[in-house]
Structure formats: C-alpha cells, structure tokens
Design a protein around this motif. Structure first.
Motif, mmCIF file in Angstrom:
data_model
loop_
_atom_site.group_PDB
_atom_site.id
_atom_site.type_symbol
_atom_site.label_atom_id
_atom_site.label_comp_id
_atom_site.label_asym_id
_atom_site.label_seq_id
_atom_site.Cartn_x
_atom_site.Cartn_y
_atom_site.Cartn_z
ATOM 1 N N LEU A 17 67.511 -8.200 6.568
ATOM 2 C CA LEU A 17 66.132 -8.031 7.142
ATOM 3 C C LEU A 17 65.996 -9.440 6.816
ATOM 4 C CD1 LEU A 17 64.291 -5.596 4.770
ATOM 5 C CD2 LEU A 17 64.548 -5.663 7.313
ATOM 6 N N ARG A 18 66.640 -10.621 5.569
ATOM 7 C CA ARG A 18 66.420 -11.444 5.873
ATOM 8 C C ARG A 18 66.890 -12.652 6.891
ATOM 9 N NH1 ARG A 18 67.332 -12.184 1.071
ATOM 10 N NH2 ARG A 18 69.650 -12.732 0.935
ATOM 11 N N VAL A 19 68.170 -12.406 7.300
ATOM 12 C CA VAL A 19 68.641 -13.176 7.860
ATOM 13 C C VAL A 19 68.314 -13.186 9.810
ATOM 14 C CG1 VAL A 19 71.016 -12.614 10.105
ATOM 15 C CG2 VAL A 19 70.631 -13.090 6.961
ATOM 16 N N GLY A 20 67.967 -11.515 10.081
ATOM 17 C CA GLY A 20 67.401 -11.737 11.188
ATOM 18 C C GLY A 20 65.559 -11.520 11.384
ATOM 19 N N GLU A 21 64.870 -12.089 10.436
ATOM 20 C CA GLU A 21 63.909 -12.650 10.151
ATOM 21 C C GLU A 21 64.123 -14.484 10.080
ATOM 22 O OE1 GLU A 21 59.781 -14.723 10.101
ATOM 23 O OE2 GLU A 21 60.593 -12.304 10.638
ATOM 24 N N LEU A 22 65.466 -15.650 10.213
ATOM 25 C CA LEU A 22 65.306 -16.248 9.882
ATOM 26 C C LEU A 22 66.345 -16.161 11.582
ATOM 27 C CD1 LEU A 22 66.396 -19.062 9.026
ATOM 28 C CD2 LEU A 22 68.729 -18.243 8.321
ATOM 29 N N ILE A 23 66.511 -15.748 12.010
ATOM 30 C CA ILE A 23 67.201 -16.015 13.748
ATOM 31 C C ILE A 23 65.819 -15.664 13.894
ATOM 32 C CG2 ILE A 23 68.822 -15.179 15.655
ATOM 33 C CD1 ILE A 23 70.135 -14.122 13.031
ATOM 34 N N GLY A 49 59.853 -11.408 19.187
ATOM 35 C CA GLY A 49 59.148 -9.678 18.110
ATOM 36 C C GLY A 49 59.550 -9.655 16.978
ATOM 37 N N GLU A 50 60.827 -8.974 16.963
ATOM 38 C CA GLU A 50 61.454 -8.758 15.331
ATOM 39 C C GLU A 50 63.505 -8.613 16.111
ATOM 40 O OE1 GLU A 50 62.607 -5.320 13.674
ATOM 41 O OE2 GLU A 50 61.671 -4.807 15.352
ATOM 42 N N VAL A 51 64.066 -9.217 15.331
ATOM 43 C CA VAL A 51 65.834 -9.559 15.449
ATOM 44 C C VAL A 51 65.692 -8.603 14.033
ATOM 45 C CG1 VAL A 51 67.361 -10.662 15.308
ATOM 46 C CG2 VAL A 51 65.572 -11.617 16.582
ATOM 47 N N ARG A 52 66.920 -7.563 14.926
ATOM 48 C CA ARG A 52 68.269 -6.485 13.875
ATOM 49 C C ARG A 52 69.247 -6.589 14.247
ATOM 50 N NH1 ARG A 52 65.210 -1.331 15.968
ATOM 51 N NH2 ARG A 52 63.045 -1.362 15.357
ATOM 52 N N THR A 53 69.718 -6.848 12.603
ATOM 53 C CA THR A 53 70.953 -7.253 12.533
ATOM 54 C C THR A 53 72.302 -5.806 11.954
ATOM 55 O OG1 THR A 53 70.884 -8.215 9.794
ATOM 56 C CG2 THR A 53 70.494 -9.864 11.785
ATOM 57 N N THR A 54 73.194 -6.017 12.364
ATOM 58 C CA THR A 54 74.150 -5.172 11.756
ATOM 59 C C THR A 54 73.887 -5.015 10.229
ATOM 60 O OG1 THR A 54 75.546 -6.285 12.648
ATOM 61 C CG2 THR A 54 74.849 -4.524 13.979
ATOM 62 N N PRO A 55 74.783 -4.298 9.394
ATOM 63 C CA PRO A 55 74.729 -4.398 7.931
ATOM 64 C C PRO A 55 75.950 -6.032 8.363
ATOM 65 C CG PRO A 55 75.033 -2.190 8.399
ATOM 66 C CD PRO A 55 74.884 -2.658 9.657
ATOM 67 N N ASP A 56 77.476 -5.422 8.786
ATOM 68 C CA ASP A 56 78.415 -6.566 8.244
ATOM 69 C C ASP A 56 77.756 -8.090 9.065
ATOM 70 O OD1 ASP A 56 78.014 -6.621 10.970
ATOM 71 O OD2 ASP A 56 80.418 -5.825 10.928
ATOM 72 N N LEU A 57 76.281 -8.152 9.862
ATOM 73 C CA LEU A 57 75.972 -9.087 10.085
ATOM 74 C C LEU A 57 76.472 -10.417 11.801
ATOM 75 C CD1 LEU A 57 74.458 -10.961 7.002
ATOM 76 C CD2 LEU A 57 73.325 -9.391 7.928
ATOM 77 N N LYS A 58 77.482 -8.756 11.971
ATOM 78 C CA LYS A 58 78.113 -9.566 12.848
ATOM 79 C C LYS A 58 77.321 -9.621 14.556
ATOM 80 C CE LYS A 58 82.821 -9.399 11.443
ATOM 81 N NZ LYS A 58 84.044 -9.018 11.037
ATOM 82 N N MET A 59 76.668 -8.699 14.405
ATOM 83 C CA MET A 59 75.059 -8.544 15.720
ATOM 84 C C MET A 59 73.927 -8.579 15.757
ATOM 85 S SD MET A 59 76.193 -7.731 19.228
ATOM 86 C CE MET A 59 77.373 -7.205 19.243
ATOM 87 N N ALA A 60 73.518 -9.391 16.148
ATOM 88 C CA ALA A 60 71.917 -9.374 16.503
ATOM 89 C C ALA A 60 71.438 -9.121 17.496
ATOM 90 C CB ALA A 60 71.156 -10.556 15.001
ATOM 91 N N THR A 61 70.486 -7.814 17.151
ATOM 92 C CA THR A 61 69.776 -7.644 18.303
ATOM 93 C C THR A 61 68.086 -8.259 18.850
ATOM 94 O OG1 THR A 61 70.787 -5.545 18.842
ATOM 95 C CG2 THR A 61 68.851 -5.285 19.948
ATOM 96 N N ALA A 62 68.085 -8.812 19.310
ATOM 97 C CA ALA A 62 66.608 -9.352 19.303
ATOM 98 C C ALA A 62 65.508 -8.964 20.191
ATOM 99 C CB ALA A 62 66.676 -10.899 20.073
#
Length: 136
Positions: A17-23, A49-62
C-alpha cells in the motif's frame, strides 16, 4: 494460489500500500509537470486514481483516467508507449532498490459509482431499502 496474484485471498500488505501510494503520487507529479518527451502525452491531463503492486513489488498497475474520461484509449496507448521513460522518471524520484515495471489500465471506479448511484435511485430499490429500514 499464485504468490504474485493480486487476489491471493489476502489484502495487500502495508508495504504494498505504501509503495503503491508513493508510485501514484510520483507518477501524478511526473504527468502533471509534463516531464515525458511525448507531445501527445503532454497535451493530456491524466488522473492516476490508484496503483496496485504485486507482493514482490516487481510489478505495479496504475489505474488511470484522462480528464473527463474522453480519449481513454489514446491516453492508455500514449502511457504504454512511454512506459520505460515513465518508469525511469518515477524510479529517479523514489528511494527504492528496484523500480517496479509499470502497467496501465483504465480506472473504472467512477463508472461503477455512477452505476451504483443509478441502481440505488430506482423506485423499486428505494422501496425495498425503505422496507429494510422499517423492519430494523
């Protein structure tokens, strides 16, 4: 269940959540400033509107939407075309060891809210909801 699946049965971790919001914030700033060297993308006002990351933080969907929702496919195409430059610009501003790969999808949250509002305003639904309140 797959480890990198968004819907692995558990919600996202605090780190995700923290990394997604930062991105999300960083990507929004980069797009608002027009840092990308694509004139087509520079002419568009795009909301992240939102960024979701995978658990390993290798992929982020904006999840993105152009202002007014118009020309959504052109906006997606421009973002995807400039994905590597956007990733570089986002990574430059973030304090992460590795910058996640970026994917872009249309944000349909507003459409879903409009549809929910429309459904709740129907006479038969309002009547049923009123009946539930009377019984409670």
């Amino acid at each position: 269940m797959a480890k990198n699946n968004f819907n692995s049965g558990r919600g996202p971790s605090q780190r995700q959540l923290r990394v997604g919001e930062l991105i999300r914030r960083t990507l929004s700033e980069v797009l608002a400033r027009g840092d990308v060297h694509d004139p087509e993308l520079g002419r568009m006002s795009i909301t992240v509107g939102e960024v979701r990351t995978t658990p390993d933080l290798k992929m982020a969907t904006a999840f993105v939407l152009p202002l007014g929702g118009e020309h959504a496919e052109e906006a997606l195409s421009a973002l995807r075309r400039n994905k590597s430059e956007l990733r570089r610009l986002v990574g430059k501003q973030m304090a992460l060891k590795h910058t996640p790969d970026l994917k872009f999808q249309l944000d349909v949250t507003f459409d879903q809210m409009d549809e929910t509002r429309r459904l709740l305003s129907q006479d038969n639904v309002r009547r049923d909801l009123g009946r539930d309140n009377e019984e409670a």
